[in-house]
Design an enzyme around this catalytic site. Structure first.
Site, PDB file in Angstrom:
ATOM      1  N   HIS A 194       0.816  -1.227   0.000  1.00  0.00           N
ATOM      2  CA  HIS A 194       0.000   0.000   0.000  1.00  0.00           C
ATOM      3  C   HIS A 194       0.847   1.273   0.000  1.00  0.00           C
ATOM      4  O   HIS A 194       0.305   2.366  -0.189  1.00  0.00           O
ATOM      5  CB  HIS A 194      -0.939   0.023   1.207  1.00  0.00           C
ATOM      6  CG  HIS A 194      -1.972  -1.052   1.203  1.00  0.00           C
ATOM      7  ND1 HIS A 194      -2.907  -1.186   0.201  1.00  0.00           N
ATOM      8  CD2 HIS A 194      -2.219  -2.075   2.075  1.00  0.00           C
ATOM      9  CE1 HIS A 194      -3.687  -2.229   0.455  1.00  0.00           C
ATOM     10  NE2 HIS A 194      -3.279  -2.793   1.590  1.00  0.00           N
ATOM     11  N   ASP A 205      -2.304 -10.525  -2.658  1.00  0.00           N
ATOM     12  CA  ASP A 205      -2.926 -10.104  -1.397  1.00  0.00           C
ATOM     13  C   ASP A 205      -4.402  -9.773  -1.679  1.00  0.00           C
ATOM     14  O   ASP A 205      -4.755  -9.323  -2.770  1.00  0.00           O
ATOM     15  CB  ASP A 205      -2.193  -8.872  -0.855  1.00  0.00           C
ATOM     16  CG  ASP A 205      -2.661  -8.442   0.523  1.00  0.00           C
ATOM     17  OD1 ASP A 205      -1.967  -8.762   1.506  1.00  0.00           O
ATOM     18  OD2 ASP A 205      -3.726  -7.796   0.626  1.00  0.00           O
ATOM     19  N   HIS A 210      -6.107  -7.339  -0.671  1.00  0.00           N
ATOM     20  CA  HIS A 210      -6.316  -5.903  -0.901  1.00  0.00           C
ATOM     21  C   HIS A 210      -5.515  -5.442  -2.120  1.00  0.00           C
ATOM     22  O   HIS A 210      -4.413  -5.939  -2.364  1.00  0.00           O
ATOM     23  CB  HIS A 210      -5.869  -5.100   0.325  1.00  0.00           C
ATOM     24  CG  HIS A 210      -6.538  -5.491   1.599  1.00  0.00           C
ATOM     25  ND1 HIS A 210      -5.990  -6.424   2.466  1.00  0.00           N
ATOM     26  CD2 HIS A 210      -7.709  -5.091   2.146  1.00  0.00           C
ATOM     27  CE1 HIS A 210      -6.799  -6.578   3.508  1.00  0.00           C
ATOM     28  NE2 HIS A 210      -7.852  -5.781   3.341  1.00  0.00           N
ATOM     29  N   ASP A 215      -4.386 -13.244   2.969  1.00  0.00           N
ATOM     30  CA  ASP A 215      -5.644 -12.764   3.551  1.00  0.00           C
ATOM     31  C   ASP A 215      -6.858 -13.050   2.671  1.00  0.00           C
ATOM     32  O   ASP A 215      -7.983 -12.705   3.052  1.00  0.00           O
ATOM     33  CB  ASP A 215      -5.572 -11.291   3.953  1.00  0.00           C
ATOM     34  CG  ASP A 215      -4.854 -10.396   2.967  1.00  0.00           C
ATOM     35  OD1 ASP A 215      -4.486 -10.878   1.883  1.00  0.00           O
ATOM     36  OD2 ASP A 215      -4.675  -9.203   3.277  1.00  0.00           O
TER      37      ASP A 215
END
Ligand code: OKP
Ligand code: ZN
Length: 343
Positions: free
Chosen positions: A159, A195, A197, A284
């Site tokens: 991120h 991931d 996200h 995740d």
């Protein structure tokens, strides 16, 4: 498989984050990496190696110098103003405001951060530097001829953009490693982000570049954090046009849907002619993850690892998210075992 690990990740131990309107204990904790290491040792994988130190020059190849300097000094400025508890921002620029760096630490946090879930602590800068070193060590092992390596670091990185932090991330370890592979002579490098996200920071860093392909499978930003990037119509700009590919997937996605998108993504990487692949490896997407809403199970992570090996390219796996701590070791080991079985 070479595993790169340092216990110094534990220097980043945030106390709390803003989650669903409540201040709750940080999901991104030192236990995560410790449990992954325990899983790797129990599975007999290795060797486990300590990182080399590379300093900040390779970090500044992808991050702005003023941003790196901010992270180095933020804790001291925060403590002088507020005392020695975690630093969190409480206000951000709206798009119609002016991007002028404030003098006050509270304003600086809002200038460089994009969420209230990413505490800066006494050890943040050192831990983030070690995580970058862990990824860089893996990248150099690949450049020296290793077929694969796993960079087991934290805090995660995907991120973090050129000059912003958020989503538990400060330095973009995968982007720093991809750049190092370019600098060691790989003409084309692909970053595959699995991931749950979207890897908004990695996408931003390479968006206008044609030498690094960014491909990401993630929860649809219409439904999920980070909300403001990761849509399918983002395909790169300028020299990078066509070198970004996003696969937003709905809540509830299980292995069948995921595997279909994954195979498409892997086809893109092969067609690009990547000489090395960096995988932003979050686990995740697991069905038991406390902050995520996909439905992958542990055997699916083994299937993911087998498919990654099917690319038949030097591959650096870089740890990102995964918050179901009771299963994080099993899920990461499943990926590594799957990869090794098919390699
Ligand atoms: C980091 B990585 C708030 C949920 C979102 C931030 C998630 C950061 C994930 N209710 N909080 O990509 O695993
Ligand atoms: Zn994640």
């Amino acid at each position: 498989m070479i595993i790169v690990y340092s216990p110094d990740h534990a220097l980043q131990e945030g106390r709390s984050e803003l989650h669903d309107g409540k201040i709750v204990p940080c999901f991104e904790s030192p236990r995560r990496a410790a449990l992954v290491l325990a899983g790797i040792e129990a599975a007999g994988l290795g060797p486990v190696e300590a990182p080399q130190r590379f300093g900040l020059d390779p970090v500044r190849r992808v991050h702005a110098a003023d941003y790196v300097a901010f992270l180095e000094t933020a804790w001291g400025a925060w403590v002088a103003e507020h005392g020695d508890h975690d630093a969190l921002p409480f206000t951000w620029l709206a798009p119609d405001m002016r991007r002028v760096l404030p003098d006050h630490i509270d304003g600086k946090l809002g200038y460089y951060a994009f969420d209230a879930g990413t505490p800066i602590t006494a050890g943040t800068f050192r831990a983030a530097g070690v995580a970058a070193d862990v990824a860089l060590t893996g990248a150099h092992r690949l450049a020296d001829g290793a077929p694969c390596a796993f960079a087991l670091g934290r805090p995660p990185g995907h991120h973090a953009g050129r000059a912003h932090y958020g989503g538990y991330c400060f330095f973009n370890n995968a982007a720093i490693a991809a750049q190092a592979l370019r600098d060691r002579g790989a003409a084309r490098v692909a970053v595959l982000d699995v991931d749950y996200h979207h890897g908004n920071g990695t996408q931003e860093i390479f968006y206008d570049r044609g030498d690094v392909l960014f491909v990401s499978l993630h929860a649809d930003p219409k439904q999920e954090y980070p909300y403001f990037l990761g849509f399918a119509d983002e395909t790169g700009s300028g020299a990078g046009e066509g070198a970004t590919a996003n696969y937003p997937l709905p809540f509830g996605t299980g292995w069948d849907t995921y595997a279909e998108a994954l195979d498409h993504a892997l086809g893109r990487i092969a067609a690009f002619g990547a000489e090395a692949v960096v995988v932003s490896l979050g686990v995740d997407a697991y069905k038991g993850d406390p902050i995520s809403r996909f439905r992958l199970d542990t055997p699916d992570f083994a299937a993911l690892g087998r498919r990654l090996a099917g690319l038949r390219r030097p591959t650096l796996l870089v740890m990102e998210g995964g918050y179901a701590v009771e299963a994080i070791g099993l899920n990461v080991v499943a990926v590594l075992r799957g990869f090794l079985d098919a390699a």
